[in-house]
Design an enzyme around this catalytic site. Structure first.
Site, short mmCIF file in Angstrom:
data_model
loop_
_atom_site.label_atom_id
_atom_site.label_comp_id
_atom_site.label_asym_id
_atom_site.label_seq_id
_atom_site.Cartn_x
_atom_site.Cartn_y
_atom_site.Cartn_z
N ARG A 73 21.39 43.17 24.47
CA ARG A 73 22.44 43.83 23.70
C ARG A 73 23.53 42.80 23.42
O ARG A 73 24.18 42.30 24.34
CB ARG A 73 22.98 45.03 24.47
CG ARG A 73 24.05 45.83 23.73
CD ARG A 73 24.48 47.04 24.57
NE ARG A 73 25.48 47.83 23.87
CZ ARG A 73 26.79 47.62 23.94
NH1 ARG A 73 27.26 46.62 24.70
NH2 ARG A 73 27.64 48.39 23.28
N LYS A 119 31.05 39.30 28.19
CA LYS A 119 31.61 40.17 29.22
C LYS A 119 32.54 39.40 30.17
O LYS A 119 32.57 38.17 30.21
CB LYS A 119 30.49 40.87 29.99
CG LYS A 119 29.89 42.02 29.20
CD LYS A 119 29.07 42.95 30.07
CE LYS A 119 28.75 44.24 29.33
NZ LYS A 119 27.95 45.16 30.14
#
Length: 286
Positions: A255, A221
Site C-alpha cells: 500500500r 510512515k
C-alpha cells in the site's frame, strides 16, 4: 492464488495498492485528492504506473476532526461507483473499519475492505462475507480507531501479530469470505512504536510462512521517519528500502503513495529472486 475482484495474482506476483485519500487532512498529501477531479486523475496515473488496486479512504487514520459514518460514506461511495465505471478491471479497496460504510461501498462496486483497525467492528467481516469481497485483517494492538500508541508493550510483538491476524483471517473465512481473498497485515505504526514496527518488518517471513498473503502499509510512515529522523516529505528512500526488504521476505501487496518508484523496486527484487525476467538483456550479448 490471490483473487481480488476480477483479478487473480500468481504466487510470486507483487501487487501495488495505490492510496487515494478522500480526506481534507491526510497526513501525507494534505487533502490533494479530496475533490473528485484530482482524485480521479490520481487513479488514472496510479493505474498507468502499475497499480492493480486502488485503496480509497474517507477518514484520516490519525486524530483529528470527528468524521461520522454518514460523512465517510459521502466521501467514498460515489467515488467508488465512478472508479468502477471508468476502470472496470481495477481492484477497488476501501479503507474503513465501519460495517455501515463497508456495506455502502460494496453496493457501489468495491472488491476489498481494508480494515486497518483490526476488527474493532466485527460486523465488517460479515459484510465482506455477504458480498463475497476480500478483507484485510490487520494487527492494531487493540487500539481504538484514530488513536496513537502510548507506551504500548508486547512480550513478543510478532507472536501477538500472528495471534490476532490469523484469528481474524480464520474468522473471516469461517463467515464465508473467500479464503483466496483474505490478506493479513502486520499494521506498521498501528498500536506500535518504531522498534515494534522494525521488528515486525525484520520477522515478516513468519507471517509469510502462514500461507496467508501478506499486505504491508509502509509508505512514509512514522517508523521510517523516526528511524532516519526525516519529516514526512523526506521518507521515500527509507520507505523504498523497507519495501525491498519486505519483498525479499515474501510480502504480496504494498500500500503506497509513490507507485512508479515502488514498481521499480518490486520488479528489481523479483528479478534478483528469479521470479521475473529482465525487461532488457543486451549486455555482453552484442
Amino acid at each position: 492464488m490471490l483473487r481480488l475482484g476480477r483479478r487473480e495474482f500468481a504466487a510470486h506476483e507483487p501487487v501495488i495498492m495505490a492510496i487515494v485519500n478522500r480526506t481534507p487532512d491526510s497526513f501525507y498529501d494534505q487533502g490533494a485528492t479530496f475533490r473528485d477531479e484530482p482524485a480521479l486523475a490520481r487513479v488514472e496515473q496510479a493505474v498507468a504506473e502499475g497499480a492493480a488496486i486502488i485503496d480509497v479512504g474517507g477518514v484520516k487514520a490519525g486524530p483529528g476532526d470527528e468524521v461520522s459514518a454518514a460523512e465517510e460514506a459521502r466521501r467514498t461511495v460515489g467515488f467508488v461507483a465512478e472508479v468502477r465505471r471508468r476502470f472496470p478491471d481495477v481492484v477497488i479497496s476501501v479503507d474503513t473499519w465501519r460495517h455501515e460504510v463497508g456495506e455502502a461501498v460494496c453496493e457501489a462496486g468495491a472488491d476489498l475492505l481494508n480494515d486497518a483497525w483490526g476488527g474493532v467492528d466485527p460486523k465488517l467481516a460479515e459484510v465482506a462475507a455477504r458480498y463475497g469481497v476480500g478483507l484485510v485483517c490487520t494487527h492494531a494492538g487493540g487500539a481504538e480507531p484514530r488513536t496513537r500508541p502510548h507506551r504500548v508493550t508486547y512480550d513478543d510483538v510478532m507472536a501477538d501479530i500472528l495471534q490476532v491476524t490469523l484469528g481474524l483471517a480464520e474468522r473471516a473465512a469461517g463467515l464465508g469470505v473467500p479464503r483466496e481473498s483474505v490478506l493479513i497485515d502486520p499494521g506498521h505504526d498501528f498500536g506500535k512504536n518504531t522498534r515494534h514496527s522494525l521488528e515486525a518488518t525484520r520477522r515478516l517471513g513468519e507471517m509469510v510462512e502462514t500461507g496467508w498473503p501478506v499486505l504491508v502499509s509502509l509508505s512514509n510512515k512514522d517508523f521510517v521517519g523516526e528511524t532516519l529522523d526525516r519529516p514526512v516529505k523526506e521518507r521515500l528512500i527509507g520507505t523504498l528500502a523497507t519495501t525491498a526488504v519486505s519483498a525479499w521476505l515474501g510480502a504480496r501487496v504494498y500500500r503506497v503513495h509513490e507507485v512508479a518508484e515502488t514498481r521499480q523496486v518490486l520488479d528489481m527484487v523479483a528479478t534478483v529472486a528469479g521470479h521475473r525476467e529482465p525487461a532488457v538483456a543486451r549486455r555482453g550479448l552484442a
